[in-house]
Design an enzyme around this catalytic site. Structure first.
Site, PDB file in Angstrom:
ATOM      1  N   ARG A  17      40.834  41.552  44.168  1.00  0.00           N
ATOM      2  CA  ARG A  17      41.266  40.239  44.679  1.00  0.00           C
ATOM      3  C   ARG A  17      41.741  39.333  43.528  1.00  0.00           C
ATOM      4  O   ARG A  17      42.917  39.060  43.375  1.00  0.00           O
ATOM      5  CB  ARG A  17      40.105  39.598  45.460  1.00  0.00           C
ATOM      6  CG  ARG A  17      40.491  38.380  46.273  1.00  0.00           C
ATOM      7  CD  ARG A  17      40.572  37.097  45.485  1.00  0.00           C
ATOM      8  NE  ARG A  17      39.323  36.744  44.816  1.00  0.00           N
ATOM      9  CZ  ARG A  17      39.223  35.774  43.922  1.00  0.00           C
ATOM     10  NH1 ARG A  17      40.291  35.073  43.572  1.00  0.00           N
ATOM     11  NH2 ARG A  17      38.074  35.507  43.334  1.00  0.00           N
ATOM     12  N   ASP A  18      40.814  38.921  42.676  1.00  0.00           N
ATOM     13  CA  ASP A  18      41.166  37.995  41.592  1.00  0.00           C
ATOM     14  C   ASP A  18      42.146  38.664  40.637  1.00  0.00           C
ATOM     15  O   ASP A  18      43.062  38.022  40.104  1.00  0.00           O
ATOM     16  CB  ASP A  18      39.878  37.596  40.845  1.00  0.00           C
ATOM     17  CG  ASP A  18      39.987  36.286  40.105  1.00  0.00           C
ATOM     18  OD1 ASP A  18      41.091  35.977  39.623  1.00  0.00           O
ATOM     19  OD2 ASP A  18      38.981  35.566  39.991  1.00  0.00           O
ATOM     20  N   HIS A 209      30.995  33.042  37.680  1.00  0.00           N
ATOM     21  CA  HIS A 209      32.318  33.663  37.791  1.00  0.00           C
ATOM     22  C   HIS A 209      33.119  33.169  36.580  1.00  0.00           C
ATOM     23  O   HIS A 209      33.680  32.070  36.593  1.00  0.00           O
ATOM     24  CB  HIS A 209      32.954  33.212  39.118  1.00  0.00           C
ATOM     25  CG  HIS A 209      34.339  33.704  39.355  1.00  0.00           C
ATOM     26  ND1 HIS A 209      34.633  34.765  40.176  1.00  0.00           N
ATOM     27  CD2 HIS A 209      35.540  33.279  38.893  1.00  0.00           C
ATOM     28  CE1 HIS A 209      35.927  34.964  40.220  1.00  0.00           C
ATOM     29  NE2 HIS A 209      36.508  34.073  39.441  1.00  0.00           N
ATOM     30  N   HIS A 211      35.982  33.435  33.726  1.00  0.00           N
ATOM     31  CA  HIS A 211      37.216  33.987  33.168  1.00  0.00           C
ATOM     32  C   HIS A 211      37.081  33.980  31.645  1.00  0.00           C
ATOM     33  O   HIS A 211      36.398  33.131  31.076  1.00  0.00           O
ATOM     34  CB  HIS A 211      38.412  33.180  33.660  1.00  0.00           C
ATOM     35  CG  HIS A 211      38.753  33.473  35.096  1.00  0.00           C
ATOM     36  ND1 HIS A 211      39.777  34.293  35.464  1.00  0.00           N
ATOM     37  CD2 HIS A 211      38.135  33.093  36.246  1.00  0.00           C
ATOM     38  CE1 HIS A 211      39.805  34.406  36.791  1.00  0.00           C
ATOM     39  NE2 HIS A 211      38.817  33.680  37.295  1.00  0.00           N
ATOM     40  N   CYS A 242      43.913  32.856  38.386  1.00  0.00           N
ATOM     41  CA  CYS A 242      44.304  32.144  39.609  1.00  0.00           C
ATOM     42  C   CYS A 242      45.757  31.721  39.483  1.00  0.00           C
ATOM     43  O   CYS A 242      46.107  31.004  38.552  1.00  0.00           O
ATOM     44  CB  CYS A 242      43.401  30.924  39.823  1.00  0.00           C
ATOM     45  SG  CYS A 242      43.919  29.919  41.231  1.00  0.00           S
ATOM     46  N   ASN A 251      39.392  37.819  34.155  1.00  0.00           N
ATOM     47  CA  ASN A 251      37.938  37.636  34.325  1.00  0.00           C
ATOM     48  C   ASN A 251      37.206  38.374  33.211  1.00  0.00           C
ATOM     49  O   ASN A 251      37.759  39.255  32.567  1.00  0.00           O
ATOM     50  CB  ASN A 251      37.491  38.265  35.649  1.00  0.00           C
ATOM     51  CG  ASN A 251      37.880  37.444  36.836  1.00  0.00           C
ATOM     52  OD1 ASN A 251      39.016  37.469  37.272  1.00  0.00           O
ATOM     53  ND2 ASN A 251      36.943  36.704  37.381  1.00  0.00           N
TER      54      ASN A 251
END
Ligand code: HMG
Ligand code: MG
Length: 304
Positions: A17-18, A209, A211, A242, A251
């Site tokens: 996803r990310d 979370h 990065h 993002c 990430n």
């Protein structure tokens, strides 16, 4: 230091996803499935696999409705997807996904750029989304982004993020993942943020979370561990970013996290060799070399 390390932590894998939302190429569904299988084979048991967001906003994940039913469900593995609104929830329910992630930013400007709503409007949207998901027996996780800093507003008062997290938990999120969306955080700041949240929330109610834009993510994980956090998001090979947060690089790489935790005697349930192989699959799927340190250094050389 490290007197109170846990036996085990939980890793939430976000590369599909990310990671893929920020790639210039659109990865075909079959290749996504190949990466997903490699992640499952490595032992990852919480995998965020796509987003039910607008395909106009994130074309890289436009195949969410096709991908999700193709994934074989198996006991002990939870698959999830981001969901911004009721339209996303309808899609999530139709796809029979077991968990969704709602997302919001602690910064008004980033939130507006990311979901075209104010923070209050976004929270109002979540009331029905979270209640609807719970009614459909779908677990809900929350994200609060830009807690360490916003690309538009700079430093953010973490109390703003705590206020949002409190509301998300109150609405039915089982956990809120605290986002250093653009990877600006440093360890003392992380300690301040985590202590503030843990003064009110239980450790299992928060995740980090991070990065790794400036190479500080692992240092921040160690601070989180010391403070009692037991849940960390990561992305194989260090994929991620993002598209609506300029400067958001990859990430924290899952391999770097697992290597560090295992070296400290903390179990993850993940096989590092197979995870490294999943990183190679990720690399071939996106067609570029990935930044993760362990991904680049390899794991086998350590044992020869
Ligand atoms: P909008 O344009 O304001 O939406 O976008 P709208 O409600 O006005 O609807 C406009 C059109 O979009 C309509 O279609 C809707 O049906 C459709 P039309 O009538 O024009 O044909 N639409 C949808 N289609 C499919 N699925 C949906 C959906 N909703 C509306 N769910 C919206 C608002 C929220 C949809 C949009 O802004 C969006 O999709 N944003 C997503 C942005 C995103 O995915 N960002 C990256 C994830 S967040 C992140 O990476 C941070 C994180 O990793 C944590 C961290 O690092 O800190 C989580
Ligand atoms: Mg992110």
């Amino acid at each position: 230091m490290f007197d109170t390390l846990p036996d085990r932590v939980s890793i939430y894998e976000v590369s599909l996803r990310d990671g893929l939302q920020n790639e210039p190429v659109i990865v075909p569904t079959t290749k996504k499935l190949r990466l997903l299988e490699a992640l499952v084979a490595a032992g990852l048991s919480r995998i965020e696999m796509t987003s039910f967001v607008s395909p106009k906003w994130v074309p890289q994940l436009a195949d969410a409705d096709e991908l999700t039913p193709l994934v074989e469900r198996r006991p002990g593995v939870t698959f999830s997807a981001l969901c911004p609104n009721e339209k996303g929830l309808e899609r999530a329910i139709a796809s029979k996904i077991e968990e969704i992630g709602v997302f919001i930013s602690a910064s008004e400007t980033h939130n507006k750029r990311n979901v075209n709503k104010t923070i209050d409007e976004t929270l109002a949207t979540f009331v029905n989304v979270i209640a609807g998901a719970r009614k459909a027996d779908i677990k809900v996780r929350g994200y609060v982004s830009t807690l360490w800093g916003c690309p538009f507003e700079g430093k953010i008062d973490p109390h703003r993020g705590l206020d949002i997290a409190r509301k998300l938990i109150g609405m039915g999120c089982y956990q809120v993942s605290l986002g250093d969306t653009i990877g600006v955080g440093t360890p003392r700041q992380t300690q301040e943020i985590v202590k503030l949240f843990l003064a009110e929330l239980r450790p299992e109610q928060i995740a980090l979370h991070l990065h790794d834009t400036r190479g500080t993510a692992l240092a921040n994980v160690l601070v989180g561990l010391e403070c009692g956090v037991r849940d960390f998001d990561a992305s194989v090979g260090g994929l991620g970013g993002c598209p609506y947060a300029p400067g958001a690089a990859g990430n924290l790489a899952t391999e770097d996290l697992v290597y560090t935790l295992h070296g400290m005697g903390v179990r993850t349930g993940i096989d590092l060799d197979r995870l490294w192989e999943a990183g190679k699959v990720a690399e071939s799927v996106v067609g570029r070399s990935l930044p993760g340190k362990v991904h680049q250094a390899g794991v086998r050389s350590l044992r020869s």
